[in-house]
Every structure is written in C-alpha cells, then in structure tokens.
Design a protein around this motif. Structure first.
Motif, short mmCIF file in Angstrom:
data_model
loop_
_atom_site.label_atom_id
_atom_site.label_comp_id
_atom_site.label_asym_id
_atom_site.label_seq_id
_atom_site.Cartn_x
_atom_site.Cartn_y
_atom_site.Cartn_z
N GLY A 147 0.80 -1.22 0.00
CA GLY A 147 0.00 0.00 0.00
C GLY A 147 0.82 1.27 0.00
O GLY A 147 0.26 2.37 0.07
N VAL A 148 2.15 1.14 -0.06
CA VAL A 148 3.03 2.31 -0.16
C VAL A 148 3.47 2.42 -1.61
O VAL A 148 4.25 1.60 -2.10
N TYR A 149 2.98 3.43 -2.30
CA TYR A 149 3.10 3.49 -3.75
C TYR A 149 4.34 4.27 -4.18
O TYR A 149 4.30 5.48 -4.43
N LEU A 150 5.47 3.52 -4.27
CA LEU A 150 6.70 4.06 -4.80
C LEU A 150 7.02 3.36 -6.12
O LEU A 150 6.73 2.18 -6.29
N ARG A 176 15.26 -3.00 1.22
CA ARG A 176 14.47 -2.44 0.12
C ARG A 176 13.04 -2.14 0.54
O ARG A 176 12.32 -1.42 -0.14
N PHE A 177 12.59 -2.72 1.65
CA PHE A 177 11.23 -2.52 2.11
C PHE A 177 11.12 -1.46 3.20
O PHE A 177 10.06 -1.36 3.85
N ILE A 178 12.18 -0.70 3.44
CA ILE A 178 12.15 0.24 4.57
C ILE A 178 10.96 1.19 4.51
O ILE A 178 10.30 1.41 5.53
N PRO A 179 10.64 1.81 3.36
CA PRO A 179 9.45 2.68 3.35
C PRO A 179 8.18 1.97 3.79
O PRO A 179 7.32 2.55 4.45
N ALA A 180 8.05 0.69 3.42
CA ALA A 180 6.88 -0.07 3.85
C ALA A 180 6.93 -0.33 5.36
O ALA A 180 5.92 -0.21 6.05
N TRP A 181 8.12 -0.67 5.89
CA TRP A 181 8.26 -0.85 7.33
C TRP A 181 7.85 0.42 8.07
O TRP A 181 7.17 0.38 9.10
N THR A 188 1.56 7.47 5.45
CA THR A 188 2.15 7.30 4.13
C THR A 188 2.31 8.63 3.39
O THR A 188 3.11 8.72 2.48
N ASP A 189 1.53 9.68 3.78
CA ASP A 189 1.72 10.96 3.11
C ASP A 189 2.98 11.68 3.58
O ASP A 189 3.32 12.75 3.07
N ARG A 190 3.66 11.13 4.57
CA ARG A 190 4.97 11.66 4.96
C ARG A 190 6.10 10.94 4.23
O ARG A 190 7.27 11.16 4.53
N VAL A 191 5.73 10.07 3.30
CA VAL A 191 6.69 9.36 2.46
C VAL A 191 6.50 9.84 1.02
O VAL A 191 5.43 9.65 0.44
N VAL A 192 7.50 10.49 0.46
CA VAL A 192 7.40 10.99 -0.92
C VAL A 192 8.56 10.44 -1.75
O VAL A 192 9.55 9.96 -1.21
#
Length: 320
Positions: A147-150, A176-181, A188-192
């Motif tokens: 659900g983290v759309y990169l 490689r999964f750190i943003p998902a962790w 998730t809106d704090r991840v760009v």
C-alpha cells in the motif's frame, strides 16, 4: 542545515573507494554532515583503502568494518545504529547514485516535515532483461501488497528522519522494504518520492543478479504479514481457523444427520476425511493465533518496546 548522516554499505569496491570519497567531499562541501561507510567484510583491499581515506579526511569520515560479509541490510543497520544526524541518507557505493542528490533530498525532508524522501531512478542506467524488467515486476508487487506506492523500491538513495528510521530493525534482505516498514510508524503521506539521477557502473562488479528477485518475493510475504498482523496475529490465524473449523463442523454435522437420521453409510466417504481434516486444521490455526498473541506480548513487554512512536511534545518533559 541540521546534521546529515550519510550511510554507505560497501563490499568489494576497491576501484570505487577513492572516487567515491572524492565525490562525497565535493557533494557535501561545508555542510554539517558526517559520512559513515560500512565495510561489509570486503576481501579485495577495500578495507585498507577506506582506512587511508578516513585518516586523510578527519573525524567526520567514519568507517565501520564488519567481521565478515553479513549482507547489505545488516551493513546498513550497522551504519544507522551509530549515525548522529537528524537526517540519515543511505546510498550505494558503486557511484551509480549521483552524490549531488544527497543534500537536496535531506533539505526537502526537513523543509516539508517529511519522514522519508525516496529516490526514483526514472532514467535507470542498467540492463533491461536482468535488472529493469525484474525490478519493475517486484516494484509493482510491493506497491500492491504494502500500500506504499513508490516507483522504485530498489533505489538505495533515500533520506530518512533519524527518529523514525531508528524505530525499526532491519533483518535479512529487508532494506528495500524500509518505506513499507516505516508505514507502521508514520503516515504514508509523509513518504514521498522524487526523481534522482542515475549513472552506469564504471568500475567494479554488480552484486545483484536475477536470483535476488526470487528472494524479494519470499521476503515480501513476510513483510505483508508483518505490516498487517504483527500486532494482532489472531486476526490472521483466527480468521483462517474459524473458516476451516466452521467448514469441518458443517461437513461432520451433515454426515451425523445422514448417518443417524437416514441410516446412510459414511465410512470411506471423502467428506468424512475432509471434515475431520478441516476441523483439526481449524483448531490448529486457532491455537497458533493464541500463541502468536502471547508471543507479541512477551516481545513487547520483555524489551519494554512501545507500540507507538512520539514525534514531538509541547510543554512535556521527555520520558526518562
């Protein structure tokens, strides 16, 4: 700018050590930054070359030598553990990432109050068949399941808020999964994601191959479970257990009525075997869920691990 820690895992990159250190000096300039290079058990002379660079460049250039080759994730964790910066930027040592992108990523994270700024190798300079196509497949699967759309999970060049990245522990091949962790600790809106430059490898040999794609798929199953059910394993195992238990019970009840109500012969019928199997499997899943719930509580309480992360406080003394 607040202190930036640049963490670089390195393994057998003797031809890139000197160019990397020179490029880092040019890219960081007089910025308030430290460099942490983690030598992941190199056997080609990279360790000695890094020591020479550290002697020449002073205390802001730090080198950690691991006992043996533990893998990129472990090396990255070792660098994150000792980083002192408010922002931690990770990147590869092969000079395919453009080091001039380091400070812009860190600056955007601070100015926009973000927790992750991920690099996107929009114009990736790698082979199509063995690198790009498997990467696109893996990225699509990761996006759908987490659900983290990169666009580019595989790009190591990322900037993290230290208070957030230090809240997770990295194992196996999970870097490689750190943003998902981190989606378990922040919104998730704090991840760009921002496009970054990418260059062909000019020296050394790539440590990546087609087999890594299969390892990513296996790791992804664990990540999916962890993101959804690490705090509530009963919700996963319990639902499966109840479905199996209900199905098995319904089959056995039907056979009971058929046997004692209509005198039918039920021995040897496939439904009898399936009903018993489903019933026992359902009980086993429910037991697994209960054990999982107990282990979660032991894990958190024995280590005093919080189930939350404090971003900041106002008029409140920090906890001891």
């Amino acid at each position: 700018m607040a202190l930036v820690s640049v963490v670089i895992p390195l393994y057998n990159e003797i031809d890139n050590v000197s160019p990397l250190c020179t490029a880092l000096g040019n890219a960081l300039g007089d910025a308030d930054a430290e460099v942490i290079v983690v030598d992941d058990g190199s056997r080609d002379g990279s360790a000695a070359a890094l020591d020479r660079e550290a002697e020449a460049r002073g205390p802001r250039f730090k080198v950690i030598h691991l006992q043996r080759n533990f893998g990129q994730t472990a090396a990255m964790q070792a660098g994150i553990d000792v980083a002192l910066g408010e922002v931690i930027v990770t990147l590869d040592a092969d000079l395919q990432n453009d080091l001039e992108d380091i400070l812009p990523l860190a600056r955007r994270l601070l100015e926009e109050n973000l927790d992750v700024v991920a690099g996107w190798r929009k114009n990736r300079q790698d082979g199509l068949l063995l690198r790009k196509i498997p990467s696109r497949i893996a990225n699509r699967l990761i996006r759908r399941l987490t659900g983290v759309y990169l666009h580019d999970y595989g790009c190591t060049l990322k900037a993290y808020r230290a208070s957030v990245i230090k809240g997770v522990r990295l194992y196996g091949e999970m870097h490689r999964f750190i943003p998902a962790w981190l989606s378990t600790l922040t919104y998730t809106d704090r991840v760009v994601e921002v496009p970054v430059r990418h260059h062909p490898r000019r020296a050394g040999q790539s440590k990546y191959g087609i087999t890594r794609t299969f390892r990513v798929l296996v790791d992804l199953l664990f990540v999916k479970f962890f993101l959804g059910y690490s705090q509530r394993p009963m919700h996963f195992f319990g639902v499966i257990g109840l479905i199996l238990l209900s199905s098995g019970s319904a089959m056995l009840l039907y056979l009971f009525v058929d046997k004692f109500g209509y005198g039918a012969t039920i021995s040897g019928r496939p439904m009898l075997i399936a009903g018993v199997l489903f019933f026992l499997a359902g009980l086993q899943f429910l037991n697994t869920g209960i054990l999982g719930e107990m282990l979660v509580r032991v894990y958190h309480e024995s280590q005093d691990k919080k189930t939350y992360v404090v971003r900041h406080t106002v008029h409140l003394d920090p906890p001891a």
